[in-house]
Design a protein around this motif. Sequence first.
Motif, mmCIF file in Angstrom:
data_model
loop_
_atom_site.group_PDB
_atom_site.id
_atom_site.type_symbol
_atom_site.label_atom_id
_atom_site.label_comp_id
_atom_site.label_asym_id
_atom_site.label_seq_id
_atom_site.Cartn_x
_atom_site.Cartn_y
_atom_site.Cartn_z
ATOM 1 N N TYR A 48 3.071 4.344 0.376
ATOM 2 C CA TYR A 48 4.442 3.906 0.137
ATOM 3 C C TYR A 48 5.001 3.276 1.411
ATOM 4 N N ASP A 49 5.675 2.117 1.248
ATOM 5 C CA ASP A 49 6.323 1.425 2.355
ATOM 6 C C ASP A 49 7.802 1.274 2.017
ATOM 7 N N PRO A 50 8.682 1.973 2.733
ATOM 8 C CA PRO A 50 10.109 1.917 2.379
ATOM 9 C C PRO A 50 10.756 0.561 2.631
ATOM 10 N N LYS A 51 10.061 -0.371 3.300
ATOM 11 C CA LYS A 51 10.647 -1.683 3.565
ATOM 12 C C LYS A 51 10.679 -2.573 2.319
ATOM 13 N N PHE A 52 9.873 -2.227 1.303
ATOM 14 C CA PHE A 52 9.786 -3.061 0.112
ATOM 15 C C PHE A 52 10.319 -2.297 -1.105
ATOM 16 N N ARG A 53 10.556 -3.062 -2.164
ATOM 17 C CA ARG A 53 11.076 -2.473 -3.388
ATOM 18 C C ARG A 53 10.010 -1.632 -4.066
ATOM 19 N N PRO A 54 10.398 -0.619 -4.809
ATOM 20 C CA PRO A 54 9.404 0.132 -5.586
ATOM 21 C C PRO A 54 8.730 -0.773 -6.622
ATOM 22 N N PHE A 55 7.424 -0.577 -6.820
ATOM 23 C CA PHE A 55 6.591 -1.309 -7.789
ATOM 24 C C PHE A 55 6.515 -2.799 -7.466
ATOM 25 N N GLN A 56 6.648 -3.152 -6.186
ATOM 26 C CA GLN A 56 6.505 -4.538 -5.759
ATOM 27 C C GLN A 56 5.067 -4.775 -5.318
ATOM 28 N N VAL A 57 4.478 -5.950 -5.728
ATOM 29 C CA VAL A 57 3.111 -6.294 -5.343
ATOM 30 C C VAL A 57 3.115 -6.739 -3.887
ATOM 31 N N LEU A 58 2.363 -6.035 -3.059
ATOM 32 C CA LEU A 58 2.327 -6.339 -1.630
ATOM 33 C C LEU A 58 1.134 -7.214 -1.267
ATOM 34 N N GLN A 59 -0.021 -6.971 -1.841
ATOM 35 C CA GLN A 59 -1.227 -7.744 -1.556
ATOM 36 C C GLN A 59 -2.043 -7.903 -2.838
ATOM 37 N N MET A 60 -2.947 -8.892 -2.836
ATOM 38 C CA MET A 60 -3.849 -9.106 -3.962
ATOM 39 C C MET A 60 -5.197 -9.591 -3.441
ATOM 40 N N SER A 61 -6.249 -9.240 -4.136
ATOM 41 C CA SER A 61 -7.602 -9.646 -3.766
ATOM 42 C C SER A 61 -8.394 -9.963 -5.041
ATOM 43 N N PRO A 62 -8.992 -11.194 -5.116
ATOM 44 C CA PRO A 62 -8.976 -12.306 -4.158
ATOM 45 C C PRO A 62 -7.583 -12.907 -3.996
ATOM 46 N N HIS A 63 -7.409 -13.665 -2.948
ATOM 47 C CA HIS A 63 -6.114 -14.259 -2.641
ATOM 48 C C HIS A 63 -5.779 -15.345 -3.655
ATOM 49 N N SER A 64 -4.512 -15.665 -3.693
ATOM 50 C CA SER A 64 -4.061 -16.700 -4.623
ATOM 51 C C SER A 64 -4.684 -18.050 -4.244
ATOM 52 N N GLY A 65 -5.064 -18.873 -5.279
ATOM 53 C CA GLY A 65 -5.724 -20.167 -5.049
ATOM 54 C C GLY A 65 -7.223 -20.099 -5.174
ATOM 55 N N SER A 66 -7.806 -18.899 -5.104
ATOM 56 C CA SER A 66 -9.246 -18.760 -5.292
ATOM 57 C C SER A 66 -9.597 -18.997 -6.762
ATOM 58 N N ARG A 67 -10.879 -19.405 -7.002
ATOM 59 C CA ARG A 67 -11.344 -19.666 -8.355
ATOM 60 C C ARG A 67 -12.334 -18.574 -8.726
ATOM 61 N N VAL A 68 -12.058 -17.912 -9.826
ATOM 62 C CA VAL A 68 -12.905 -16.824 -10.314
ATOM 63 C C VAL A 68 -13.226 -17.095 -11.778
ATOM 64 N N LYS A 69 -14.209 -16.389 -12.264
ATOM 65 C CA LYS A 69 -14.614 -16.547 -13.652
ATOM 66 C C LYS A 69 -13.670 -15.801 -14.581
ATOM 67 N N ASP A 70 -13.758 -16.156 -15.808
ATOM 68 C CA ASP A 70 -12.908 -15.528 -16.797
ATOM 69 C C ASP A 70 -13.261 -14.042 -16.920
ATOM 70 N N GLY A 71 -12.247 -13.182 -16.926
ATOM 71 C CA GLY A 71 -12.461 -11.738 -17.027
ATOM 72 C C GLY A 71 -12.621 -11.030 -15.694
ATOM 73 N N ARG A 72 -12.551 -11.761 -14.592
ATOM 74 C CA ARG A 72 -12.680 -11.147 -13.262
ATOM 75 C C ARG A 72 -11.468 -10.265 -12.993
ATOM 76 N N ALA A 73 -11.676 -9.075 -12.405
ATOM 77 C CA ALA A 73 -10.601 -8.136 -12.110
ATOM 78 C C ALA A 73 -9.962 -8.495 -10.766
ATOM 79 N N ILE A 74 -8.655 -8.608 -10.757
ATOM 80 C CA ILE A 74 -7.881 -8.874 -9.538
ATOM 81 C C ILE A 74 -7.280 -7.555 -9.074
ATOM 82 N N ARG A 75 -7.522 -7.215 -7.814
ATOM 83 C CA ARG A 75 -7.033 -5.942 -7.242
ATOM 84 C C ARG A 75 -5.642 -6.159 -6.650
#
Length: 368
Positions: A73-100
Amino acid sequence: MLKSLFNWKVLLNLLVAIGVFVGLVWLTFRWLEYHTNHGQEIPVPNVVNKSVQEAVRILEDNGLEYEVDSSKYDPKFRPFQVLQMSPHSGSRVKDGRAIRLRVNPRSWAPVAVPDVINKYSGLGFQRLDQVGLKVGDTIFEPSIQKDAILRILYKGNPVKPGGLLPRFSTIDVVVGSGPMRNITIPNVVGYTVKDARAIIARSMFEVGLVEHEDGSQDESDIIYYQDPAAGDVRDQGMQMDLWASKKTPAELRSKIDQLNSIYRMKVDTSLPPVHYEEVPIHQEPVYEPVPAPKKELPKPEPVKTEAPKTTATKPAVSTTAQKTTDTKPKTSTNNTPANNTAGTGKPTTNNVAQQPAQKPKAKKVVVE
């Protein structure tokens, strides 16, 4: 032997085997392309700083799977706010790939309340701070366990050891301040054993020996005797012994008299009351410091002066002169002017020590 290897039948079988191998490899790659959607890639949308509900909807619309991680938990951000994602935005993945997705949780992860009940408050506060709980108010309550933690309160409600609370929660701690003095003993005669226990507990005493007249352990028996007696004064935490029975106090009169002879002290009122006088506090005598003895200076001794001895010469006198002088007072030939009386006939004191010595002068004695 070489001639047999180049037989047309052998060469035909070899070509057939090679064709079958090539066909199997081609079919395998075609199946992989179809199964893995080779060449069909989807660009990853940007869902950072969006709510987790909106991010999930966007990923599902693009045919992508998702995994949510909310362990920190990081009190600087709103609750249930997306802080990071992997792979990063702009990457190309196949259909059905899981984004963390790493999502900020609603609050800190819960922690278990440590068992600090009946422990020394100093060690208990240190243990609570180690697990991430903040101590707010410290409430002191009378108890025989002085400086011991009695209860832990979270938002006014007691919390048992092992209960889960959000990390960095503020809790209140009840600490014993020591036993209360001079508490009046309650009267529990006539109550059931169960009710008597509750009354004794509310009065901050403890139940000691409970003796049932018939030997049973029935909590519905009536108390017919107690020790100490009602109205006495005791300190908090003292034990109260109880005697219970199903009989009435009239039927147990002999037993009550016997207990009175044991637990009640008889006071002889025929004796005159004893008067106590206050004894004045003995004060130690104050001794004055003894003055130091004065050193006596030696007195100067007077200087003694000795008079010089003089030798007088006796003149020769005749016999006739001696006769005439027998009838007259004799005069000393050693007289000085200081000790002469000038014809008065009275002797004077010797002042040799007071006057400086003078050289005697020779005088002539005239004899008539």
